[in-house]
Design a protein around this motif. Structure first.
Motif, PDB file in Angstrom:
ATOM      1  N   SER A  46       0.839  -1.204   0.000  1.00  0.00           N
ATOM      2  CA  SER A  46       0.000   0.000   0.000  1.00  0.00           C
ATOM      3  C   SER A  46       0.868   1.245   0.000  1.00  0.00           C
ATOM      4  O   SER A  46       2.011   1.212   0.439  1.00  0.00           O
ATOM      5  N   ASN A  49      -2.702   5.966   0.674  1.00  0.00           N
ATOM      6  CA  ASN A  49      -3.997   6.011   1.362  1.00  0.00           C
ATOM      7  C   ASN A  49      -3.828   6.018   2.881  1.00  0.00           C
ATOM      8  O   ASN A  49      -4.702   5.568   3.622  1.00  0.00           O
ATOM      9  N   GLN A  52      -6.426   8.424   4.779  1.00  0.00           N
ATOM     10  CA  GLN A  52      -7.785   7.890   4.743  1.00  0.00           C
ATOM     11  C   GLN A  52      -7.963   6.764   5.751  1.00  0.00           C
ATOM     12  O   GLN A  52      -8.934   6.735   6.515  1.00  0.00           O
ATOM     13  N   LEU A  53      -7.004   5.835   5.772  1.00  0.00           N
ATOM     14  CA  LEU A  53      -7.123   4.701   6.684  1.00  0.00           C
ATOM     15  C   LEU A  53      -6.970   5.120   8.141  1.00  0.00           C
ATOM     16  O   LEU A  53      -7.673   4.615   9.021  1.00  0.00           O
ATOM     17  N   PHE A 137     -13.222  -4.392   4.473  1.00  0.00           N
ATOM     18  CA  PHE A 137     -12.648  -3.531   3.448  1.00  0.00           C
ATOM     19  C   PHE A 137     -12.598  -4.287   2.120  1.00  0.00           C
ATOM     20  O   PHE A 137     -12.067  -5.392   2.059  1.00  0.00           O
ATOM     21  N   GLU A 167     -12.598   0.773  -1.053  1.00  0.00           N
ATOM     22  CA  GLU A 167     -11.342   1.468  -1.331  1.00  0.00           C
ATOM     23  C   GLU A 167     -11.147   1.487  -2.849  1.00  0.00           C
ATOM     24  O   GLU A 167     -10.809   0.468  -3.445  1.00  0.00           O
ATOM     25  N   ASN A 169      -9.273   2.320  -6.031  1.00  0.00           N
ATOM     26  CA  ASN A 169      -8.056   2.749  -6.726  1.00  0.00           C
ATOM     27  C   ASN A 169      -8.225   2.676  -8.235  1.00  0.00           C
ATOM     28  O   ASN A 169      -7.271   2.844  -8.993  1.00  0.00           O
ATOM     29  N   TYR A 195     -13.756   5.780  -0.248  1.00  0.00           N
ATOM     30  CA  TYR A 195     -12.725   6.756  -0.579  1.00  0.00           C
ATOM     31  C   TYR A 195     -11.973   6.318  -1.819  1.00  0.00           C
ATOM     32  O   TYR A 195     -11.921   5.138  -2.159  1.00  0.00           O
ATOM     33  N   TYR A 197      -8.244   6.558  -4.016  1.00  0.00           N
ATOM     34  CA  TYR A 197      -6.814   6.822  -3.890  1.00  0.00           C
ATOM     35  C   TYR A 197      -6.097   6.290  -5.127  1.00  0.00           C
ATOM     36  O   TYR A 197      -6.645   5.474  -5.866  1.00  0.00           O
TER      37      TYR A 197
END
Length: 213
Positions: A46, A49, A52-53, A137, A167, A169, A195, A197
């Motif tokens: 990762s 992000n 956000q997390l 998630f 999430e 992406n 969100y 990212y």
């Protein structure tokens, strides 16, 4: 930082001590070990992000269950798995399915694989009247799969203690998610956390050719 959609019914319950830089440094260490050929197994990393997390985990109690997919190192650290424990699991080939009984944490390398597991735990929590919740998630691609729709609908129809985080992406592996599903935009239920990212590392590995000896 990209905007996070968090339902107003949710309330913050704790302070997250781990910082953005700590998350990044951990992933960069894992990337370095992989590039040096010291991790002889697939990894998913990762980056991008962190804020956000960190914000989302302010709503997640340490007693709650967290389920997520193969890109899970940040989630594991934020939920309380120690860096030492997490690194050991990664070195032993478990990057894509990190797990823990304390704190309660489970991940899967299968797209949508954790959804039925998360639903089952949520059912058990409700039946036993335990004061815990399940947080699951998923990526934008998985959120369009049939298993997500079935698990989401069942959980809402039976008022189960489970929260969903999408999430986004923009990728289904290497393919644009919207193109893959023929969508103009990603469909997002109103009561989930969402969100966007940008994916920093490739879908797997570090983007460098590694020769294992």
């Amino acid at each position: 930082m990209k905007k996070i959609i968090i339902p107003k019914r949710l309330k913050k319950c704790r302070t997250v001590k781990i910082k953005k830089l700590e998350l990044i440094e951990f992933e960069e260490e894992i990337a370095k070990l992989f590039n040096e050929g010291k991790i002889r197994f697939p990894i998913h990393l990762s980056k991008g992000n962190e804020f956000q997390l960190i914000d989302i985990f302010k709503y997640i109690s340490k007693k709650d269950w967290v389920f997520c997919s193969w890109r899970n190192h940040y989630h594991a650290l934020l939920h309380g798995i120690s860096k030492k424990n997490l690194k050991k699991q990664i070195l032993n080939g478990k990057s894509m399915y990190i797990s823990s009984k304390s704190p309660y944490f489970c991940s899967s390398s299968l797209a949508g694989g954790i959804l039925p597991l998360a639903l089952g735990v949520a059912i058990a929590i409700k039946r036993k009247k335990i004061k815990r919740k399940v947080w699951v998630f998923v990526g934008d691609m998985t959120s369009q799969m049939g298993v997500f729709q079935e698990v989401y609908n069942y959980s809402r129809n039976f008022n189960l203690p489970i929260e969903f985080i999408i999430e986004d992406n923009g990728k289904s592996v290497h393919t644009d998610t919207k193109k893959a599903w023929g969508l103009k935009k990603i469909k997002i239920p109103k009561d989930v956390i969402y969100y966007k990212y940008k994916l920093f590392f490739p879908p797997w590995g570090t983007g460098k050719w590694v020769e294992f000896k």
